[in-house]
Design a protein around this motif. Structure first.
Motif: not given
Lengths: 140, 72
Positions: A130-134, A123-125, A1-17
């Motif tokens: 602002s994270e997802f796990e894969i 994949v789990c969102f 069983m492989v451990d899931p990896q968690r990633f942050p969402y990527k900020i596309i435009d920081s002016t939009l919160g």
């Protein structure tokens, strides 16, 4: 069983919160010895994976020799697309074959859609965080 | 009213009102964020090739064929 990896969402435009963040997954594509570090947009609403034209050429694909046509919808409908298969590595998970609709469009993200990305990975969102796990599919 | 004065008044509130206040502030923050959801006249491209079952079948068959070739 492989451990899931968690990633942050990527900020596309920081002016939009919090709004303009997208789930881009870093991955390495390879084909016949050519490798490319890139990132793909996890798009559960996309029927297929989409490879932008320039990434295909960087992997050594030649448009004229890829003859299996596929028809896409939405903004991509006006562009021709060809079916191709490349190797993909996500994190330290085992490599998988990903099939892409290689589009003539250039101004488009690499899209990871149902066929066949979401057949290969679970994949789990967690959008509020602002994270997802894969993780690789079970038994795969 | 200055924040320091407001906070001293909040400290005097019963627990249930403090909880209501937390809920109120959380709702206010979400409202502020929602105001940023769309910017007037900005383009929001949707690239998703939605409902392309035929293309999906072609890709799934292709990857199955390649895997069969690889496995001999």
């Amino acid at each position: 069983m492989v451990d899931p990896q968690r990633f942050p969402y990527k900020i596309i435009d920081s002016t939009l919160g919090m709004v303009d963040r997208m789930p881009y997954l870093p991955l390495t594509l390879s084909l016949d010895g050519q490798s490319l570090n890139t990132e793909g947009l996890l798009d559960t609403g996309a029927s297929v994976n989409v490879l932008p034209y320039e990434l295909g050429t960087q992997l050594g694909l030649i448009w004229e020799t890829e003859t299996l046509s596929v028809v896409l919808a939405g903004n991509l409908a006006r562009f021709e697309a060809r079916a191709v298969v490349v190797d993909a590595q996500v994190s330290s998970f085992p490599r998988v074959n990903l099939a892409f609709a290689w589009t003539r469009a250039t101004d488009v993200p690499l899209i990871l859609g149902q066929a066949n990305f979401f057949f290969e990975f679970e994949v789990c969102f967690f959008r509020a965080r602002s994270e997802f796990e894969i993780s690789p599919k079970q038994g795969g | 009213m200055p924040l320091a004065e407001l906070m001293s008044q909040i400290q005097e509130l019963p627990k249930i009102d403090k909880l209501r206040l937390m809920q109120f502030l959380a709702t206010e923050l979400v409202k502020e964020e929602n105001a940023n959801f769309f910017v007037a006249n900005q383009e929001y491209p949707v690239w998703s090739p939605y409902n392309c079952s035929e293309a999906a079948n072609v890709l799934m068959n292709l990857v199955a064929t390649k895997q069969k070739e690889k496995n001999g």
